[in-house]
Design a protein around this motif. Structure first.
Motif, PDB file in Angstrom:
ATOM      1  N   ASP A  28    -106.579 -65.917  56.783  1.00 55.88           N
ATOM      2  CA  ASP A  28    -107.442 -66.970  56.249  1.00 55.88           C
ATOM      3  C   ASP A  28    -106.822 -68.348  56.429  1.00 55.88           C
ATOM      4  OD1 ASP A  28    -109.358 -65.176  55.500  1.00 55.88           O
ATOM      5  OD2 ASP A  28    -108.777 -65.089  53.389  1.00 55.88           O
ATOM      6  N   ARG A  29    -105.521 -68.436  56.153  1.00 57.60           N
ATOM      7  CA  ARG A  29    -104.841 -69.727  56.252  1.00 57.60           C
ATOM      8  C   ARG A  29    -103.405 -69.521  56.717  1.00 57.60           C
ATOM      9  NH1 ARG A  29    -107.099 -69.844  51.392  1.00 57.60           N
ATOM     10  NH2 ARG A  29    -105.129 -69.769  50.243  1.00 57.60           N
ATOM     11  N   ALA A  30    -102.930 -70.474  57.487  1.00 57.99           N
ATOM     12  CA  ALA A  30    -101.526 -70.502  57.898  1.00 57.99           C
ATOM     13  C   ALA A  30    -101.107 -71.965  57.914  1.00 57.99           C
ATOM     14  CB  ALA A  30    -101.343 -69.876  59.272  1.00 57.99           C
ATOM     15  N   GLU A  31    -100.083 -72.293  57.142  1.00 57.02           N
ATOM     16  CA  GLU A  31     -99.662 -73.687  57.048  1.00 57.02           C
ATOM     17  C   GLU A  31     -98.143 -73.779  57.002  1.00 57.02           C
ATOM     18  OE1 GLU A  31    -101.169 -75.398  53.470  1.00 57.02           O
ATOM     19  OE2 GLU A  31    -100.417 -73.793  52.177  1.00 57.02           O
ATOM     20  N   ILE A  32     -97.629 -74.793  57.662  1.00 56.87           N
ATOM     21  CA  ILE A  32     -96.188 -75.037  57.632  1.00 56.87           C
ATOM     22  C   ILE A  32     -95.837 -75.689  56.300  1.00 56.87           C
ATOM     23  CG2 ILE A  32     -94.288 -76.322  58.677  1.00 56.87           C
ATOM     24  CD1 ILE A  32     -95.754 -76.115  61.351  1.00 56.87           C
ATOM     25  N   THR A  33     -94.874 -75.102  55.614  1.00 55.33           N
ATOM     26  CA  THR A  33     -94.481 -75.638  54.311  1.00 55.33           C
ATOM     27  C   THR A  33     -93.102 -76.301  54.338  1.00 55.33           C
ATOM     28  OG1 THR A  33     -93.540 -73.491  53.665  1.00 55.33           O
ATOM     29  CG2 THR A  33     -95.844 -73.916  53.076  1.00 55.33           C
ATOM     30  N   GLU A  34     -92.255 -75.892  55.259  1.00 54.95           N
ATOM     31  CA  GLU A  34     -90.921 -76.478  55.373  1.00 54.95           C
ATOM     32  C   GLU A  34     -90.496 -76.472  56.832  1.00 54.95           C
ATOM     33  OE1 GLU A  34     -87.848 -74.983  52.791  1.00 54.95           O
ATOM     34  OE2 GLU A  34     -89.308 -74.385  51.270  1.00 54.95           O
ATOM     35  N   ALA A  35     -89.604 -77.387  57.168  1.00 52.66           N
ATOM     36  CA  ALA A  35     -89.018 -77.424  58.504  1.00 52.66           C
ATOM     37  C   ALA A  35     -87.641 -78.047  58.394  1.00 52.66           C
ATOM     38  CB  ALA A  35     -89.897 -78.219  59.463  1.00 52.66           C
ATOM     39  N   ALA A  36     -86.764 -77.660  59.304  1.00 53.84           N
ATOM     40  CA  ALA A  36     -85.406 -78.200  59.262  1.00 53.84           C
ATOM     41  C   ALA A  36     -84.734 -78.003  60.608  1.00 53.84           C
ATOM     42  CB  ALA A  36     -84.586 -77.518  58.163  1.00 53.84           C
ATOM     43  N   LEU A  37     -83.740 -78.808  60.872  1.00 54.40           N
ATOM     44  CA  LEU A  37     -82.898 -78.662  62.052  1.00 54.40           C
ATOM     45  C   LEU A  37     -81.463 -78.653  61.562  1.00 54.40           C
ATOM     46  CD1 LEU A  37     -82.730 -78.497  65.131  1.00 54.40           C
ATOM     47  CD2 LEU A  37     -82.629 -80.997  65.189  1.00 54.40           C
ATOM     48  N   LYS A  38     -80.838 -77.471  61.612  1.00 57.29           N
ATOM     49  CA  LYS A  38     -79.497 -77.302  61.076  1.00 57.29           C
ATOM     50  C   LYS A  38     -78.564 -76.800  62.166  1.00 57.29           C
ATOM     51  CE  LYS A  38     -81.423 -75.969  56.566  1.00 57.29           C
ATOM     52  NZ  LYS A  38     -81.495 -74.890  55.538  1.00 57.29           N
ATOM     53  N   SER A  39     -77.591 -77.630  62.498  1.00 55.47           N
ATOM     54  CA  SER A  39     -76.593 -77.259  63.517  1.00 55.47           C
ATOM     55  C   SER A  39     -77.252 -76.777  64.804  1.00 55.47           C
ATOM     56  CB  SER A  39     -75.656 -76.180  62.965  1.00 55.47           C
ATOM     57  OG  SER A  39     -75.006 -76.620  61.793  1.00 55.47           O
ATOM     58  N   GLY A  40     -78.294 -77.472  65.217  1.00 53.08           N
ATOM     59  CA  GLY A  40     -78.970 -77.127  66.461  1.00 53.08           C
ATOM     60  C   GLY A  40     -79.963 -75.986  66.346  1.00 53.08           C
ATOM     61  N   ILE A  41     -80.155 -75.463  65.137  1.00 51.57           N
ATOM     62  CA  ILE A  41     -81.104 -74.371  64.914  1.00 51.57           C
ATOM     63  C   ILE A  41     -82.363 -74.917  64.238  1.00 51.57           C
ATOM     64  CG2 ILE A  41     -81.496 -72.127  63.861  1.00 51.57           C
ATOM     65  CD1 ILE A  41     -79.340 -72.061  65.967  1.00 51.57           C
ATOM     66  N   ALA A  42     -83.492 -74.775  64.890  1.00 55.19           N
ATOM     67  CA  ALA A  42     -84.763 -75.194  64.303  1.00 55.19           C
ATOM     68  C   ALA A  42     -85.268 -74.081  63.399  1.00 55.19           C
ATOM     69  CB  ALA A  42     -85.787 -75.474  65.396  1.00 55.19           C
TER      70      ALA A  42
END
Length: 233
Positions: A161-175
């Motif tokens: 029904d729904r898909a939404e991005i809730t968080e994002a980060a870039l840590k030590s080259g890892i997305a």
């Protein structure tokens, strides 16, 4: 002399035909029904296709393109300007111009359905390339325990029904990108004698999951893997 040459030519012709049919039998032929490789993430650019099945893939980092203003506008629509999510998404785009939230969500949704379906079926081979080693170990432990009890899961994936991005980060080259899925499915677990021990075979249930996918930005490997899961009440 001409008769001898004609007879010799006929022999070579027969041998050529025989070799052709033998090679045809060994190598086979395309019928148009071959299964294409699975690529859950659509590509914005026509990058070379990956040959691996069952992977969570974005366009290759080598196929970088200038960040378009409309992409930035789309991020502003998904996450208000000034919020932590807005800043994190723009940081990911700066690190990898091929990262685009809408395309990512399309692929993440496809991966979600593949993983949910494979887990219900106990398909370890389908799961392994999509999960980090730690998450894979957890899924396999649950499957093993289910099989030890002799239980079987009957599951029908109705849709998301729904898909939404809730968080994002870039840590030590890892997305890392966290997605909240709200899906519907019919699922029932039965004991060895067929008794229902969980779920309802006649009811469409709403399920909410929060999953985090990760990928090393500078890696030549374009695959994203599921690194964390949690159920959202």
């Amino acid at each position: 002399m001409n008769g001898f040459m004609d007879f010799t030519s006929l022999i070579f012709l027969v041998l050529a035909v025989a070799i052709f049919w033998r090679l045809r039998g060994v190598l086979g032929r395309r019928t148009g029904s071959e299964r294409p490789p699975v690529d859950p993430f659509p590509k914005r650019d026509e990058a070379p296709a990956e040959s691996n099945d069952n992977v969570v893939t974005l366009p290759r980092s080598g196929q970088r393109a200038p960040v378009q203003s409309e992409g930035s506008d789309r991020i502003d629509e998904m996450a208000p300007t000034g919020t932590a999510l807005n800043k994190a998404l723009k940081m990911l785009v700066s690190a990898d111009a091929n990262f685009e939230p809408d395309y990512f969500l399309t692929g993440a949704s496809a991966a979600y359905e593949m993983i949910v379906t494979a887990f219900a079926a106990g398909d370890r081979a389908e799961l392994k390339p999509l999960l980090s080693p730690e998450v894979y170990a957890g899924f396999v432990a649950a499957i093993d325990e289910r099989e030890r009890r002799g239980e079987k899961v009957e599951s029908t994936f109705v849709g998301i029904d729904r898909a939404e991005i809730t968080e994002a980060a870039l840590k030590s080259g890892i997305a890392q990108v966290t997605v909240r899925f709200v899906s519907k499915l019919i699922s029932v677990t039965r004991s060895p004698d067929g008794t229902v021990v969980d779920g309802d075979p006649t009811k469409v249930a709403e399920v909410t999951d929060v999953w985090t996918f990760a990928r090393e930005i500078r890696s030549r490997d374009p695959n994203w893997k599921l690194i964390a899961t949690e159920a959202d009440a």
